[in-house]
Design a protein around this motif. Structure first.
Motif, PDB file in Angstrom:
ATOM      1  N   GLU A   1       0.795  -1.115  -0.096  1.00  0.00           N
ATOM      2  CA  GLU A   1      -0.060   0.066  -0.002  1.00  0.00           C
ATOM      3  C   GLU A   1       0.812   1.217  -0.072  1.00  0.00           C
ATOM      4  O   GLU A   1       0.402   2.475   0.240  1.00  0.00           O
TER       5      GLU A   1
ATOM      6  N   GLU B   1       2.527   2.848  -2.407  1.00  0.00           N
ATOM      7  CA  GLU B   1       2.161   4.069  -3.564  1.00  0.00           C
ATOM      8  C   GLU B   1       0.994   4.879  -3.327  1.00  0.00           C
ATOM      9  O   GLU B   1       0.787   5.925  -3.272  1.00  0.00           O
ATOM     10  N   GLU B   2      -0.045   4.312  -2.793  1.00  0.00           N
ATOM     11  CA  GLU B   2      -1.131   4.709  -2.343  1.00  0.00           C
ATOM     12  C   GLU B   2      -1.049   5.760  -1.296  1.00  0.00           C
ATOM     13  O   GLU B   2      -1.559   6.963  -1.190  1.00  0.00           O
TER      14      GLU B   2
ATOM     15  N   LEU C   1       1.046   8.882  -2.730  1.00  0.00           N
ATOM     16  CA  LEU C   1       0.300   9.886  -3.327  1.00  0.00           C
ATOM     17  C   LEU C   1      -0.721  10.633  -2.286  1.00  0.00           C
ATOM     18  O   LEU C   1      -0.703  11.950  -2.666  1.00  0.00           O
ATOM     19  N   LYS C   2      -1.205  10.000  -1.262  1.00  0.00           N
ATOM     20  CA  LYS C   2      -1.914  10.921  -0.586  1.00  0.00           C
ATOM     21  C   LYS C   2      -1.406  11.870   0.144  1.00  0.00           C
ATOM     22  O   LYS C   2      -1.553  12.828   0.510  1.00  0.00           O
TER      23      LYS C   2
END
Lengths: 338, 338
Positions: free
Chosen positions: A288, A290-291, A294-295
């Motif tokens: 998780e 990359e997610e 990004l956030k």
């Protein structure tokens, strides 16, 4: 493009007992590496120093990831580097990458062990600070282990540090009341004025941390995000609410201990409050990453998330930068610029 | 139908320091109660004695549920009783009920504080044993907190006791390797031969519980269900697998302590193993009690779940039955038949 500079490495010279010293490390001259098919030649740019590395230096299996530092072997840590020669299909000369690299000025590395760093959005050093292990630890520790909810009271120790300074901001973004603990007035001012912490506590200036915490947390404590370890947890446990979560992220106060420290057993309180103490390492959530990055990038661009990097210049200063983590006054993420 | 027997109550005579003694309690003669609209008159039949009650006797807020025992006030515990007079629309004379009742031979009680006990399926005493708090603690502790999975290794302490003897069986039903810890050869024989535990360890006969546990758990420990507290947890922590869950259900070894005991801080291990220590009380899962009772009744009828009740006869023996929990050789659920 191959550099003509001499190459250098810093190795573990002896297993430290208690606090690491300059004698723990040794700088050596080495040859420039050759690269093979699938490899790149890297020039180190930003090298992260992390308190948790102290554990890898101990005798025995005292490490989190299976990794260990051996005598005469290079120290390793998260590093941002530039590709200066490539026999890889994945990376070209000039690319910026990040990975767990040796403390070397130049090294060869298989391209499967490296991640590409986008130089366009945030400064590349963030790959080992806010978008690296410290930032991800704050993110996943609060989201997945702490499961923070809007309106809850979150206490963060080491609140001006690499992980804590991100954690307090994420907890604010999520609508929590946030109390930060740190060890100097300068740090308290930083987390209150710059990071928006509701209440900072300088633990070095308190007679009884439990009393100060009680004042700062009139509705009790729902989540404790601990970067420090040791006695702070005892004070927190005396103030927790039903179903509280104690997230154990780091233990900077005890990494140098030669014997495991003792404390009052928490189990009775855990039953009474249906509460838990839970440890984690950031790599538990690898899928998780990359997610999360990004956030956090979005929060940064939106002005909700700040970060501070504490740069020391010079490869030869890596050992003192590491030692300074345990004694220093540094705010934010400590790293060395080569 | 009102009985002509004299009525009696057992009250807390003094706050015990350390182990409770007979002087902790006092038996007194009292009047038979009158009942009002919405109440029933109850005759106590089976009274549960539980180690956790010890905590309610301490000075200060040392209880799990907000309940406390006060001097000159009756002791209370889970009790199965018969309705012998009713001004309730919910219960008729002859009905069997269960609730948290005073240690009285006869008492009046509002019908909203009582649950009906079906006398047809299992013996009515099971309402405070396998289908009561002990059985439900085993069920929810393993299912919800321990989240046991087929093939995992589960260690249960107090494995021959009211909660532990149910826990080991549920873990077997779920397909786990189960290691039980108990304090006598008789208990070990019981859990191995009668309850199907894979390996029993008599902690009173071991030189080093960690070594015996390591032998009994060649694949490490995934879940620890602790009814005992104290040092056992330290040994378990040295053997846990990644993402292990330590379920803290009871603390019989420390309820009588006058000071909180100390132990090595577990946080470092919790980080290293991404593991957690979590406490709970069974009432956290109140909304799921009926479902759990149904499942356990089915297991019982299907021959998968056994239980043993250890009955002492006589109202006046309630104090000694309680004290015996901490010193005794009893297997299964201790209760008093009036």
């Amino acid at each position: 493009m191959k550099q003509k500079d001499k190459n250098q490495v810093i190795v573990l010279a002896e297993k430290p007992v208690g606090m690491a010293t300059l004698n723990t490390f040794q700088l050596r001259e080495i040859d420039m590496p050759e690269i093979k098919e699938g490899e790149v030649l890297l020039k180190s740019l930003y090298v992260s120093v992390d308190p948790g590395m102290r554990g890898f230096m101990n005798e025995g299996a005292n490490d989190y990831t299976g990794q260990k530092f051996q005598i005469n072997e290079p120290i390793t840590s998260r590093t941002v580097a530039r590709v200066i020669e490539s026999q890889s299909k994945k990376f070209s000369v000039g690319d910026i990458v990040n990975g767990r690299l040796a403390w070397k000025r130049y090294q060869s590395m298989g391209d499967d062990k490296l991640e590409w760093v986008d130089p366009q959005v945030l400064p590349i050093s963030t790959a080992v600070s806010i978008l690296g292990v410290p930032g991800l630890a704050a993110y996943f520790g609060l989201e997945k282990i702490g499961q923070i909810q809007k309106g809850e009271t979150v206490v963060v120790s080491g609140a001006a540090g690499a992980v804590g300074s991100v954690a307090v901001q994420i907890a604010k973004i999520k609508g929590c009341r946030v109390v930060g603990i740190a060890g100097s007035d300068k740090k308290i001012e930083y987390i209150e004025k710059e990071l928006g912490v509701d209440r900072g506590i300088n633990y070095k200036k308190t007679n009884d941390i439990a009393i100060d915490l009680a004042k700062a947390c009139p509705n009790g404590i729902d989540v404790f995000f601990d970067n420090v370890g040791g006695e702070l947890l005892d004070a927190v446990l005396s103030l927790i609410n039903k179903k509280a979560r104690m997230v154990i992220c780091g233990q900077i106060a005890v990494y140098n201990d030669t014997e495991p420290s003792k404390g009052p057993r928490p189990e009775h309180t855990l039953i009474k409050k249906s509460a838990r103490i839970e440890g984690f390492v950031v790599f538990d959530f690898k899928n998780e990453f990359e997610e999360a990055k990004l956030k956090m990038t979005q929060w940064y661009i939106g002005g909700k998330l700040k970060y501070k990097e504490n740069l020391i210049e010079g490869f030869e200063n890596l050992p003192s930068a590491f030692i300074g983590l345990f004694t220093g006054e540094n705010i934010g993420k400590q790293m060395v610029k080569i």
